[in-house]
Design a protein around this motif. Structure first.
Motif, PDB file in Angstrom:
ATOM      1  N   THR A   1     -49.311  30.530  80.399  1.00 23.90           N
ATOM      2  CA  THR A   1     -48.554  30.512  79.726  1.00 23.90           C
ATOM      3  C   THR A   1     -48.460  32.521  79.912  1.00 23.90           C
ATOM      4  O   THR A   1     -47.409  33.412  80.946  1.00 23.90           O
ATOM      5  CB  THR A   1     -48.476  30.963  78.818  1.00 23.90           C
ATOM      6  N   ASN A   2     -49.467  33.181  79.767  1.00 24.95           N
ATOM      7  CA  ASN A   2     -50.189  34.582  79.915  1.00 24.95           C
ATOM      8  C   ASN A   2     -51.539  35.202  80.714  1.00 24.95           C
ATOM      9  O   ASN A   2     -51.935  34.076  80.560  1.00 24.95           O
ATOM     10  CB  ASN A   2     -49.808  34.960  78.342  1.00 24.95           C
ATOM     11  N   SER A   3     -50.983  35.695  81.463  1.00 26.15           N
ATOM     12  CA  SER A   3     -52.773  36.283  82.089  1.00 26.15           C
ATOM     13  C   SER A   3     -52.823  37.017  80.964  1.00 26.15           C
ATOM     14  O   SER A   3     -53.049  37.741  79.945  1.00 26.15           O
ATOM     15  CB  SER A   3     -52.193  37.026  83.644  1.00 26.15           C
ATOM     16  N   ASP A   4     -54.389  36.443  81.115  1.00 20.05           N
ATOM     17  CA  ASP A   4     -55.712  37.262  80.189  1.00 20.05           C
ATOM     18  C   ASP A   4     -57.378  37.224  80.636  1.00 20.05           C
ATOM     19  O   ASP A   4     -56.737  36.927  81.612  1.00 20.05           O
ATOM     20  CB  ASP A   4     -55.852  36.524  79.212  1.00 20.05           C
ATOM     21  N   PHE A   5     -58.227  38.059  80.676  1.00 20.32           N
ATOM     22  CA  PHE A   5     -59.337  38.146  80.767  1.00 20.32           C
ATOM     23  C   PHE A   5     -60.300  37.859  79.709  1.00 20.32           C
ATOM     24  O   PHE A   5     -60.331  38.553  78.750  1.00 20.32           O
ATOM     25  CB  PHE A   5     -59.330  39.486  81.501  1.00 20.32           C
ATOM     26  N   VAL A   6     -61.457  37.574  79.872  1.00 20.28           N
ATOM     27  CA  VAL A   6     -62.388  37.365  79.785  1.00 20.28           C
ATOM     28  C   VAL A   6     -63.510  38.335  80.027  1.00 20.28           C
ATOM     29  O   VAL A   6     -64.050  37.914  81.664  1.00 20.28           O
ATOM     30  CB  VAL A   6     -62.858  35.599  79.152  1.00 20.28           C
ATOM     31  N   SER A   7     -64.251  39.241  79.570  1.00 16.43           N
ATOM     32  CA  SER A   7     -65.682  39.837  79.859  1.00 16.43           C
ATOM     33  C   SER A   7     -66.849  38.895  79.679  1.00 16.43           C
ATOM     34  O   SER A   7     -67.161  38.270  79.061  1.00 16.43           O
ATOM     35  CB  SER A   7     -65.135  41.076  79.842  1.00 16.43           C
ATOM     36  N   THR A   8     -67.854  39.022  81.061  1.00 14.13           N
ATOM     37  CA  THR A   8     -68.363  38.090  80.184  1.00 14.13           C
ATOM     38  C   THR A   8     -69.799  39.149  81.647  1.00 14.13           C
ATOM     39  O   THR A   8     -69.662  39.930  82.347  1.00 14.13           O
ATOM     40  CB  THR A   8     -68.806  36.729  80.986  1.00 14.13           C
ATOM     41  N   TYR A   9     -71.595  38.813  81.314  1.00 11.37           N
ATOM     42  CA  TYR A   9     -72.203  38.767  82.454  1.00 11.37           C
ATOM     43  C   TYR A   9     -72.534  37.732  83.225  1.00 11.37           C
ATOM     44  O   TYR A   9     -72.832  36.877  82.649  1.00 11.37           O
ATOM     45  CB  TYR A   9     -73.602  39.487  81.653  1.00 11.37           C
TER      46      TYR A   9
ATOM     47  N   CYS B   1     -46.038  31.050  85.501  1.00 13.55           N
ATOM     48  CA  CYS B   1     -44.631  31.105  84.698  1.00 13.55           C
ATOM     49  C   CYS B   1     -43.569  32.393  85.876  1.00 13.55           C
ATOM     50  O   CYS B   1     -42.438  32.233  85.536  1.00 13.55           O
ATOM     51  CB  CYS B   1     -44.697  31.685  83.313  1.00 13.55           C
ATOM     52  N   LYS B   2     -44.535  33.420  86.066  1.00 10.76           N
ATOM     53  CA  LYS B   2     -43.944  34.463  87.315  1.00 10.76           C
ATOM     54  C   LYS B   2     -44.663  34.296  88.263  1.00 10.76           C
ATOM     55  O   LYS B   2     -45.681  35.893  88.659  1.00 10.76           O
ATOM     56  CB  LYS B   2     -43.970  35.628  85.606  1.00 10.76           C
TER      57      LYS B   2
ATOM     58  N   LEU C   1     -44.480  41.045  93.578  1.00 15.83           N
ATOM     59  CA  LEU C   1     -44.474  42.004  93.128  1.00 15.83           C
ATOM     60  C   LEU C   1     -45.283  42.419  91.567  1.00 15.83           C
ATOM     61  O   LEU C   1     -46.479  43.010  91.426  1.00 15.83           O
ATOM     62  CB  LEU C   1     -43.372  42.543  92.330  1.00 15.83           C
ATOM     63  N   THR C   2     -45.596  40.934  90.823  1.00 17.27           N
ATOM     64  CA  THR C   2     -46.442  41.028  89.975  1.00 17.27           C
ATOM     65  C   THR C   2     -47.704  40.732  90.190  1.00 17.27           C
ATOM     66  O   THR C   2     -48.960  41.348  89.421  1.00 17.27           O
ATOM     67  CB  THR C   2     -46.337  39.345  89.064  1.00 17.27           C
ATOM     68  N   THR C   3     -48.300  39.703  91.265  1.00 23.32           N
ATOM     69  CA  THR C   3     -48.906  39.500  91.728  1.00 23.32           C
ATOM     70  C   THR C   3     -50.099  40.488  92.011  1.00 23.32           C
ATOM     71  O   THR C   3     -51.316  41.415  91.799  1.00 23.32           O
ATOM     72  CB  THR C   3     -49.655  38.588  92.754  1.00 23.32           C
ATOM     73  N   GLN C   4     -49.219  41.369  92.394  1.00 22.05           N
ATOM     74  CA  GLN C   4     -49.322  43.093  93.588  1.00 22.05           C
ATOM     75  C   GLN C   4     -49.910  43.638  92.424  1.00 22.05           C
ATOM     76  O   GLN C   4     -50.993  44.468  92.819  1.00 22.05           O
ATOM     77  CB  GLN C   4     -47.947  43.485  94.145  1.00 22.05           C
ATOM     78  N   SER C   5     -49.330  43.929  91.173  1.00 18.49           N
ATOM     79  CA  SER C   5     -49.596  44.376  90.053  1.00 18.49           C
ATOM     80  C   SER C   5     -51.193  44.546  89.892  1.00 18.49           C
ATOM     81  O   SER C   5     -51.984  45.242  89.443  1.00 18.49           O
ATOM     82  CB  SER C   5     -48.241  44.576  89.051  1.00 18.49           C
ATOM     83  N   LEU C   6     -51.387  43.243  89.480  1.00 19.29           N
ATOM     84  CA  LEU C   6     -52.835  42.435  88.646  1.00 19.29           C
ATOM     85  C   LEU C   6     -53.477  43.006  89.375  1.00 19.29           C
ATOM     86  O   LEU C   6     -54.594  43.656  89.496  1.00 19.29           O
ATOM     87  CB  LEU C   6     -52.760  41.439  88.180  1.00 19.29           C
ATOM     88  N   LEU C   7     -53.550  43.001  90.705  1.00 19.27           N
ATOM     89  CA  LEU C   7     -54.512  43.152  92.050  1.00 19.27           C
ATOM     90  C   LEU C   7     -54.851  44.455  92.405  1.00 19.27           C
ATOM     91  O   LEU C   7     -55.480  44.952  93.156  1.00 19.27           O
ATOM     92  CB  LEU C   7     -53.870  42.760  93.393  1.00 19.27           C
ATOM     93  N   GLN C   8     -53.768  45.182  92.072  1.00 22.04           N
ATOM     94  CA  GLN C   8     -54.620  47.359  92.225  1.00 22.04           C
ATOM     95  C   GLN C   8     -55.473  47.548  91.832  1.00 22.04           C
ATOM     96  O   GLN C   8     -55.977  47.936  92.882  1.00 22.04           O
ATOM     97  CB  GLN C   8     -52.873  47.609  91.690  1.00 22.04           C
ATOM     98  N   ASP C   9     -55.865  47.268  90.959  1.00 19.96           N
ATOM     99  CA  ASP C   9     -57.399  48.043  90.563  1.00 19.96           C
ATOM    100  C   ASP C   9     -58.251  46.432  90.475  1.00 19.96           C
ATOM    101  O   ASP C   9     -59.804  46.496  89.675  1.00 19.96           O
ATOM    102  CB  ASP C   9     -57.288  48.304  89.137  1.00 19.96           C
ATOM    103  N   ALA C  10     -58.016  45.026  91.252  1.00 22.09           N
ATOM    104  CA  ALA C  10     -59.101  44.150  91.019  1.00 22.09           C
ATOM    105  C   ALA C  10     -60.352  44.854  91.978  1.00 22.09           C
ATOM    106  O   ALA C  10     -60.056  45.505  93.171  1.00 22.09           O
ATOM    107  CB  ALA C  10     -58.916  43.301  91.693  1.00 22.09           C
ATOM    108  N   ASP C  11     -61.230  44.250  91.892  1.00 23.40           N
ATOM    109  CA  ASP C  11     -62.566  44.987  92.991  1.00 23.40           C
ATOM    110  C   ASP C  11     -62.604  42.816  93.516  1.00 23.40           C
ATOM    111  O   ASP C  11     -63.847  42.520  95.065  1.00 23.40           O
ATOM    112  CB  ASP C  11     -64.232  44.332  91.810  1.00 23.40           C
ATOM    113  N   GLY C  12     -62.078  41.549  92.984  1.00 23.44           N
ATOM    114  CA  GLY C  12     -62.637  40.779  93.936  1.00 23.44           C
ATOM    115  C   GLY C  12     -61.596  39.624  93.737  1.00 23.44           C
ATOM    116  O   GLY C  12     -61.152  40.007  92.796  1.00 23.44           O
ATOM    117  N   ILE C  13     -61.779  38.130  94.388  1.00 26.06           N
ATOM    118  CA  ILE C  13     -60.037  37.744  94.251  1.00 26.06           C
ATOM    119  C   ILE C  13     -60.350  36.200  94.274  1.00 26.06           C
ATOM    120  O   ILE C  13     -61.647  36.011  95.633  1.00 26.06           O
ATOM    121  CB  ILE C  13     -58.922  37.290  95.938  1.00 26.06           C
TER     122      ILE C  13
END
Length: 241
Positions: free
Chosen positions: A37-45, A64-65, A69-81
């Motif tokens: 339901t909500n985008s989230d992240f987990v930091s790992t090595y 859910c959304k 535009l929502t996807t582009q906002s999330l990708l603005q500072d992404a390093d990989g997909i």
């Protein structure tokens, strides 16, 4: 200097993004489907082939959304997909269309190409020959929309663990390789920001060091991060109060 990379998982509803990440992080598979339901992240090595560690923020996105535009906002500072596609569903591949459009728009805005890995999930339900055919069909579909030279396709199964570690290791290696190549250009260190810009999650400060010629030890420069400057200001205010 440690660099944390942001890897974003994109895919349609039920494509297996959450199951893929959970198996990689916790080595388990529940078999139950619960929509994210909500985008989230987990930091790992993630461990490289040479034994070095790569710090990665793995983002699991919500459908859910699913607007562009929502996807582009999330990708603005992404390093990989990571493009996640359910090989057992006929509609899952076409659900990537809006995500591919968002990735293409971000590539144009950044004037660079984000590393992309195509991940086929639930491949334990199909024969090896069918997996290969699905992989080629999905690659051609993504290549035609992103207009890039090549996309690596990895066959996975969160139920058996097939290819899961390889998928995350591959995107981490690609992110690190592209960053390393960009840093090898002349005067790249002068263009490096003090803090990595991020609209999602905590900003990640870059380490800045100067060599102490008297002792030979490395000391962090004062004011190297925004947090350090903020703490200095607070100390001054309390001292003058």
């Amino acid at each position: 200097m440690e660099r944390m990379f942001k890897a974003v998982m994109l895919g349609g509803t039920g494509s297996g993004k959450t199951s893929l990440r959970n198996y990689f992080l916790y080595n388990n598979h529940t078999g139950q489907y619960t929509p994210t339901t909500n985008s989230d992240f987990v930091s790992t090595y993630i461990t490289r082939d040479n034994g070095d560690m790569i710090a990665v923020q793995i983002w699991d996105t919500s459908e859910c959304k699913p607007d562009m535009l929502t996807t582009q906002s999330l990708l603005q500072d992404a390093d990989g997909i990571m493009l996640v596609y359910d090989s057992s569903s006929k509609t899952s591949l076409h659900a990537l269309e809006k995500h591919l459009s968002a990735v293409a728009a971000v590539n144009r805005a950044r004037q660079s190409t984000l590393p992309v890995v195509l991940v086929l999930t639930k491949c334990d339900l199909r024969a090896d020959i069918e997996q290969h055919a699905e992989c080629e069909r999905a690659r051609e579909f993504c290549l035609s929309r992103l207009e890039v030279d090549n996309i690596q396709c990895i066959v996975t199964s969160a139920r058996t663990g097939l290819g899961v570690a390889l998928a995350f290791q591959t995107i981490a290696e690609m992110c690190h390789s592209q960053w390393h190549d960009s840093m090898a250009t002349p005067d790249a260190s002068d263009r490096l920001p003090k803090v990595r810009p991020s609209r999602h999650g905590d900003p990640i400060a870059y380490g800045e060091f100067e060599l102490d010629t008297r002792s030979g030890a490395k000391t962090r420069k004062r004011g190297a991060t925004t947090a350090r400057r903020f703490r200095r200001v607070l100390r001054r205010l309390f001292c003058f109060a």
